[in-house]
Write an enzyme that holds these catalytic residues in place. Sequence first.
Site: not given
Ligand code: NOJ
Length: 546
Positions: A311, A202, A207, A104, A209, A245, A170
């Site tokens: 996380d 991830d 992806l 992403n 918008e 995810e 990011q």
């Molecule tokens: C999900 C990941 O699990 C997390 O650790 C990360 O900060 C975010 N995506 C951004 O990539």
Amino acid sequence: MAVDPLWYKDAVFYELHVRSFADGNGDGIGDFVGLTQRLDYLADLGVDCLWLLPMSPSPQRDDGYDIADYRGIHPQYGTLEDFRTFLQEAHARGLKVLTELVLNHTSDQHPWFQEARASRTSPRRDWYVWSDTDQGYPGVRIIFRDTERSNWTWDPVAGQYFWHRFFSHQPDLNYDNPEVREEIWRIMRFWLELGVDGFRVDAVPYLLEREGTSCENLPETHQVLRWLRQRLEEAYPHQKVLLAEANMWPEDVRPYFANGDEFHMAFHFPLMPRLFMALRLEDRKPVVEIMERTPAVPEPCQWGLFLRNHDELTLEMVTDIERDYMWDEYAKDPLARLNLGIRRRLTPLLEGDRRRVELTNALLLSLRGSPFLYYGDEIGMGDNISLGDRHGVRTPMQWSGGYNAGFSSADTDRLHAPLVANPLYGYPVVNVAAQSQSDSSLLAFMKRLLRVRRQKARLFGRGTLRFLRPANHRVLAYVRELEGEVVLVVTNLSGAAQAVELELGELEGAIPVELFGGSLFPRVSHAPYVLTLAPYGFYWLELRWL
Ligand code: NOJ
Ligand code: CA
């Protein structure tokens, strides 16, 4: 022997962070040399597939989810050659390996972003999402709400705002640009050629918008993902695995499986907090409800189940009332809260209660899906909520009670993160070496659990699941069934002993065999089947017609 292309449906996964697992060169930071030396431990534990957190060169402002070079290994973790050796050694032990595909966004230090920001006419400019104002896509939620105020950040070099769903370092890639899509596929190929078995992908919902939408789960995003899957199947038919995810409700995750032609697997996010809720409420309702709300998935697809990961324990997929309940019950200390979640490991969440830790793992390994364990949870590691962000659940693995917990030979001051050292969970008390010497340790329990689960891997991974509805709502019971094999799982969610009467109907005549000790239970008759359970006790009973 030919590998079953659906192997991931029967597998137990183990998530680990190279940085925190084992330091092979004594600089205080985990690396591939160290990890390779610990592969025997993982094989012996009884897991089938490793999932590694990001390992590519990165400024490490999001622990590697901010990638600066997609084709390398972060220098602190070793070289590409070290990675190759690790992969060979893992495969030699029958372990598969998934790595991260962070598609992403990149780090703002990535050369693509540096080129993109340098001029409006740079060919890379369009690889990211720019705007002259910060007003586009209004109403799109902010995920890292404790740190970010907007999904737009002004870049003084570019003279424009750029779009980002996570940290403001990011920037999101622009998937409307075909060059970006092609490049991501080339990157996937690079790692697949090296031999990785697939990717945990991830942040897939974000992806693309589109104005006037939530910018999540868009049809255009699914199109890109299906295109990547198509490339994958053309190049490696039935050989590699994609795991999504997507932290969404089950009905919104379902489209990521499409017709079996998008993702092989996706995490089941909403189940996770509900397991903790059920335990606290001593009531099966939250688990039964969410599982019954979970749509069926195509045959080659599979849910990934987990209790904890790297996380915070996310509370996005619960109602406001449920979130407050979870915070009240599981995160009294405000320091334990982060964004919409709780930054704690499994064992401290369960107040160190061995019975609850065993019960939750027994549920994880017997519900429908493929279970994911988080490194260190197999020994009941603690956390350190005074470290920033999510670092408190990513501390060095506790191998022994000796110097630096056996993690590293570096000066203790040089460890990348402090060892957990509190009296309850510190490495002198909680470590692999000590637990390996005792048959009654949590580690020994986990090995037994994994061994029994492996004997019934196909049934637990692929079998049907039918909930029973005994009057005693403190008991969660379900029947797993595959091709004539039947296992009855009965669990006591409460801290008091319970009796339960189960209507087993068509199972009349069967003898339940307890799977851990092999004891025979009384034959099932036409009358309700009565069981008693110790506090937080559980049974895995195989029904045999003897
Ligand atoms: C999900 C990941 O699990 C997390 O650790 C990360 O900060 C975010 N995506 C951004 O990539
Ligand atoms: Ca090292």
